[in-house]
Scaffold this active site. Structure first.
Site, mmCIF file in Angstrom:
data_model
loop_
_atom_site.group_PDB
_atom_site.id
_atom_site.type_symbol
_atom_site.label_atom_id
_atom_site.label_comp_id
_atom_site.label_asym_id
_atom_site.label_seq_id
_atom_site.Cartn_x
_atom_site.Cartn_y
_atom_site.Cartn_z
ATOM 1 N N ARG A 102 13.152 34.595 -18.797
ATOM 2 C CA ARG A 102 11.906 34.027 -18.308
ATOM 3 C C ARG A 102 11.013 35.131 -17.755
ATOM 4 O O ARG A 102 11.499 36.132 -17.246
ATOM 5 C CB ARG A 102 12.189 33.002 -17.202
ATOM 6 N N TYR A 154 11.557 32.604 -26.166
ATOM 7 C CA TYR A 154 12.846 32.533 -25.473
ATOM 8 C C TYR A 154 13.008 31.350 -24.520
ATOM 9 O O TYR A 154 12.140 31.091 -23.689
ATOM 10 C CB TYR A 154 13.089 33.832 -24.679
ATOM 11 N N LYS A 188 12.432 23.944 -18.230
ATOM 12 C CA LYS A 188 11.922 24.338 -16.914
ATOM 13 C C LYS A 188 10.461 23.914 -16.727
ATOM 14 O O LYS A 188 10.073 23.502 -15.637
ATOM 15 C CB LYS A 188 12.096 25.836 -16.701
ATOM 16 N N HIS A 220 16.667 21.818 -9.475
ATOM 17 C CA HIS A 220 17.462 22.776 -10.276
ATOM 18 C C HIS A 220 18.922 22.640 -9.846
ATOM 19 O O HIS A 220 19.454 23.492 -9.144
ATOM 20 C CB HIS A 220 16.940 24.192 -9.997
ATOM 21 N N SER A 257 19.464 30.693 -10.690
ATOM 22 C CA SER A 257 19.813 31.019 -12.069
ATOM 23 C C SER A 257 20.966 32.025 -12.106
ATOM 24 O O SER A 257 20.969 32.998 -11.350
ATOM 25 C CB SER A 257 18.601 31.615 -12.773
ATOM 26 N N CYS A 280 23.995 31.753 -11.136
ATOM 27 C CA CYS A 280 24.825 31.807 -9.929
ATOM 28 C C CYS A 280 25.918 30.748 -9.915
ATOM 29 O O CYS A 280 26.481 30.438 -8.869
ATOM 30 C CB CYS A 280 23.963 31.689 -8.691
ATOM 31 N N ASP A 282 22.250 21.853 -15.091
ATOM 32 C CA ASP A 282 21.093 22.680 -14.733
ATOM 33 C C ASP A 282 19.985 21.928 -13.994
ATOM 34 O O ASP A 282 19.383 22.471 -13.095
ATOM 35 C CB ASP A 282 20.523 23.329 -15.999
ATOM 36 N N ARG A 290 22.782 33.634 -24.233
ATOM 37 C CA ARG A 290 23.061 32.217 -23.951
ATOM 38 C C ARG A 290 23.619 31.478 -25.153
ATOM 39 O O ARG A 290 23.447 31.891 -26.291
ATOM 40 C CB ARG A 290 21.768 31.533 -23.497
HETATM 41 P P1 GTP Z 1 21.425 29.176 -15.200
HETATM 42 O O1 GTP Z 1 21.797 28.594 -16.517
HETATM 43 O O2 GTP Z 1 20.731 30.501 -15.316
HETATM 44 O O3 GTP Z 1 20.645 28.240 -14.327
HETATM 45 O O4 GTP Z 1 22.790 29.622 -14.457
HETATM 46 P P2 GTP Z 1 24.051 28.870 -13.814
HETATM 47 O O5 GTP Z 1 23.771 28.621 -12.370
HETATM 48 O O6 GTP Z 1 24.467 27.722 -14.639
HETATM 49 O O7 GTP Z 1 25.147 30.031 -13.844
HETATM 50 P P3 GTP Z 1 26.570 30.143 -14.563
HETATM 51 O O8 GTP Z 1 27.511 29.033 -14.220
HETATM 52 O O9 GTP Z 1 26.325 30.374 -16.000
HETATM 53 O O10 GTP Z 1 27.160 31.461 -13.883
HETATM 54 C C1 GTP Z 1 26.703 32.718 -14.172
HETATM 55 C C2 GTP Z 1 27.566 33.800 -13.609
HETATM 56 O O11 GTP Z 1 28.220 33.471 -12.385
HETATM 57 C C3 GTP Z 1 28.657 34.216 -14.586
HETATM 58 O O12 GTP Z 1 28.675 35.613 -14.667
HETATM 59 C C4 GTP Z 1 29.918 33.692 -13.935
HETATM 60 O O13 GTP Z 1 31.021 34.455 -14.306
HETATM 61 C C5 GTP Z 1 29.606 33.776 -12.446
HETATM 62 N N1 GTP Z 1 30.374 32.803 -11.644
HETATM 63 C C6 GTP Z 1 30.328 31.461 -11.766
HETATM 64 N N2 GTP Z 1 31.176 30.858 -10.893
HETATM 65 C C7 GTP Z 1 31.760 31.861 -10.191
HETATM 66 C C8 GTP Z 1 32.729 31.888 -9.131
HETATM 67 O O14 GTP Z 1 33.216 30.868 -8.645
HETATM 68 N N3 GTP Z 1 33.079 33.123 -8.657
HETATM 69 C C9 GTP Z 1 32.538 34.268 -9.151
HETATM 70 N N4 GTP Z 1 32.932 35.424 -8.632
HETATM 71 N N5 GTP Z 1 31.646 34.280 -10.162
HETATM 72 C C10 GTP Z 1 31.248 33.095 -10.672
HETATM 73 C C1 SPV Z 2 17.571 29.597 -15.691
HETATM 74 O O1 SPV Z 2 17.086 30.742 -15.754
HETATM 75 O O2 SPV Z 2 17.714 28.999 -14.595
HETATM 76 C C2 SPV Z 2 18.037 28.922 -16.918
HETATM 77 C C3 SPV Z 2 17.723 29.542 -18.205
HETATM 78 O O3 SPV Z 2 18.639 27.875 -16.834
HETATM 79 S S1 SPV Z 2 16.104 29.222 -18.762
HETATM 80 O O4 SPV Z 2 16.106 27.963 -19.499
HETATM 81 O O5 SPV Z 2 15.717 30.332 -19.648
HETATM 82 O O6 SPV Z 2 15.223 29.127 -17.631
HETATM 83 MN MN MN Z 3 18.785 27.155 -14.687
#
Ligand code: GTP
Ligand code: SPV
Ligand code: MN
Length: 612
Positions: free
Chosen positions: A73, A224, A233, A253, A275, A277, A304, A396
């Site tokens: 983004r 993207y 979003k 979110h 994001s 996290c 999400d 992704r």
């Molecule tokens: P968006 O799609 O961007 O909104 O992200 P999201 O919040 O869905 O994040 P996602 O679950 O894909 O996590 C992204 C990163 O966080 C990855 O690198 C994971 O390995 C890491 N992660 C997720 N859960 C944990 C956890 O419990 N501990 C640690 N250390 N890392 C974590």
């Molecule tokens: C985020 O960045 O929080 C996402 C990916 O979930 S995007 O759809 O590109 O914003």
């Molecule tokens: Mn997101």
């Protein structure tokens, strides 16, 4: 070539207007069918945007490689267009709607030359839900069409619904001024006659714009994810947060997770993490053996975005407006997220990951040992010693939620699911304990409003720097952040059963930089305490920042090499660190001062008074 039109005159006129403006070679109304998917994925393969994956390894799946400059983004180029700058607020980039529209008309003029203009009717949310929103996305990107088919309800049946609602066959029921939300998108790469296309057309100049008053989205220059799949979003958060504010609901979110305890009870919680996290990971949590053996299970409603409203039963209910996952690939593996791995077995689009020699995908963290040879996300040969990552950090997968083995049976229920707990959290190496519970709704809103997190690759910026990301909505709140806090505070008035609020941090580190908490499936231990707190069960002790579990109230049974001392460390609340935190929380408040609800100022004063 016009494959279809519509009897809904307002839509037909808009499409004609857009055709005139963008001058595409042809117009195609998308029906959402399998035939259309097959045709477009084949076209994308012919154009070199897609590489088909080995159908024996990954049936009906494709790898897309984007331009190296179009991988995340672009917050610097994302605008909220309102009459007055303070309506957008200091946390958004503001633009005057008239000026921005004029500028964009010059950009969109002829922008689709030599390309097909696709008209995508889509619906965010189960069609029968009181919150569901219909959008029409006009785009010159077939990549967007096929991704949207996974991420949202899309096709002829949505158009039919819109026609029936606007012709009076069905009652009009959508809130917001618009019967449908206009979403205009172009990659901004017109082709002159005879010019060859590139695999990932885009423009160095990008504009992701939201016209709040007319509920319109115009996105230019990027192909993207969050910049181009406008239902996600742009519509489901930035525009929807505006509609929600007016109509007493909330667009957040957040993931939505069902927790099924051994006693047969189900508790639904939502969680807002910034994001990259951990939302997708938490939403897909598989309980470890000690928990599974006792009968703990989880189910996912969304990973999400959550739309929440006060239901007639007095509780906050939530739906997931999406039908797919657009998940972060790196770090995803069978050990930490088998549910995501199962969900992407087939019918999946991968963007910016690496290609293996046998026609499958790879990314950092998928296997402990990398393959000896790969084609990296930029299309170059890759070997483990080459010093470059094989997949982009924000690569992704786009996978259908219906393929998820733990999808909740109620995930498409128009009534949504009742929410008992709201969890906030960020990526914090210090200060924030593993979990604490806020005292009440007002304090919970303060905890969410002051959330901080170290920055990730999901947006352009300095990775690792702590920034305030209120409710994980910093890049997504479509109006003044101070007014948004006010809306949060107000929403409790419409509920008779209030959810409990929590803050978690999976990312606290030891002095030598290691994560203190194993995370992932072990997070169920934190969720167990949360579930019990929601039901008025588990004990905890009151601290200045909120309620914290005692060692005796927290299950670490079966967690190897995790001692009572480790527990105390990961839960520790340090007054000195918190005083620094309080100062840093104040910075956001200074920016928002004239729109900041008094109640949050009081919450901060109370916290300060407790911390001295
Ligand atoms: P968006 O799609 O961007 O909104 O992200 P999201 O919040 O869905 O994040 P996602 O679950 O894909 O996590 C992204 C990163 O966080 C990855 O690198 C994971 O390995 C890491 N992660 C997720 N859960 C944990 C956890 O419990 N501990 C640690 N250390 N890392 C974590
Ligand atoms: C985020 O960045 O929080 C996402 C990916 O979930 S995007 O759809 O590109 O914003
Ligand atoms: Mn997101």
């Amino acid at each position: 070539m016009k494959i279809q039109g519509t009897s809904y005159q307002a839509l037909q006129s808009w499409i004609e207007e857009m055709t005139e403006l963008c001058s595409p070679e042809s117009v195609r109304w998308c029906d959402g069918s399998q035939t259309e998917w097959d045709e477009l994925t084949q076209l994308l393969c012919e154009q070199g945007t897609f590489t088909p994956l080995n159908p024996e390894k990954r049936p009906n799946s494709f790898l897309a490689r984007s331009e190296a400059s179009d991988v995340a983004r672009v917050e610097e180029k994302t605008f909220i267009c309102t009459k007055r700058p303070d309506e957008a607020g200091p946390t958004n980039k503001w633009a005057d709607p008239t000026e921005m529209r004029e500028l964009l008309l010059t950009k969109f003029s002829g922008s689709m030359a030599g390309r097909t203009m696709y008209v995508i009717p889509f619906c965010m949310g189960p069609l029968e839900s009181p919150l569901a929103k219909i959008g029409i996305q006009v785009t010159d990107s077939p990549y967007v069409v096929v991704n949207t088919r996974i991420m949202a309800h899309m096709g002829s049946h949505i158009l039919k619904r819109l026609e029936d609602e606007t012709s009076g066959v069905l009652p009009k029921k959508r809130d917001g001024h618009a019967q449908f939300i206009k979403c205009l998108h172009s990659v901004g790469a017109p082709l002159s006659p005879g010019e060859n296309d590139v695999p990932w057309p885009c423009n160095d100049e990008k504009y992701i714009t939201h016209f709040v008053d007319t509920r319109e989205i115009m996105s230019y220059g990027s192909g993207y994810g969050g910049n181009a799949l406008l239902g996600k979003k742009c519509l489901a958060l930035r525009i929807a947060s505006n509609i929600a504010r007016e109509h007493r609901w909330m667009a957040e979110h957040m993931l939505i997770l069902g927790l099924h305890a051994p006693d047969g009870s189900t508790t639904y919680v939502t969680a807002a993490f910034p994001s990259a996290c951990g939302k997708t990971n938490l939403a897909m949590l598989v309980p470890p053996k000690t928990y599974a053996d006792k009968g703990w299970k989880t189910s996912i409603v969304g990973d999400d975005i959550a739309w929440l409203w006060p239901h007639n039963d007095g509780k906050l209910h939530a739906i997931n407006p999406e039908t797919g996952f657009f998940g972060v690939a790196p770090g995803t593996c069978w050990e930490t997220n088998s549910i995501a791995m199962e969900s992407m077995r087939e019918n999946t689009i991968f963007t910016n990951v690496a290609l293996t020699d046998d026609g499958d995908v790879w990314w950092e963290g998928l296997t402990a040992e990398p393959p000896a040879h790969l084609i990296d996300w930029t299309g170059k040969d890759w070997t483990p010693d080459c010093g470059r990552p094989a997949a982009h950090a924000n690569s992704r997968f786009t996978a259908p939620a219906a393929q998820c083995p733990t999808i909740d049976p109620n995930w498409q229920s128009p009534e949504g699911v009742p929410i008992d707990g709201v969890i906030f959290g960020g990526r914090r190496a210090t200060t924030m304990p593993l979990v604490y519970q806020a005292f009440n709704w007002g304090h919970g809103v303060y905890v969410g409003a002051t959330m901080g997190s170290e920055m990730t690759a999901a947006a352009a910026g300095t990775i690792g720097k702590v920034r305030r990301d209120p409710m994980a909505m910093l890049p997504f709140c479509g109006y003044n952040m101070g007014a948004y806090f006010g809306h949060w505070l107000e929403m409790q008035r419409y509920l008779t059963h209030l959810p409990r609020f929590f803050h978690v941090n999976w990312f606290r580190k030891t002095e030598d930089g290691k994560f203190m908490w194993p995370g992932f499936s072990e997070n169920i231990r934190v969720l167990e305490w949360i579930v019990k707190r929601c039901q008025g069960g588990a004990a905890g002790h009151e601290t200045q920042i909120g309620w914290i579990p005692d060692y005796e109230n927290f299950n670490i049974e079966g967690l190897e090499n995790f001692t009572r001392e480790d527990f105390e460390k990961v839960m520790r609340f340090d007054r000195r660190e918190w005083r620094t935190e309080l100062v840093s929380q104040g910075e956001l408040f200074i920016d928002l001062y004239d729109h900041l609800p008094k109640e949050l100022v009081f919450q901060r004063e109370l916290l300060a008074a407790r911390l001295v």
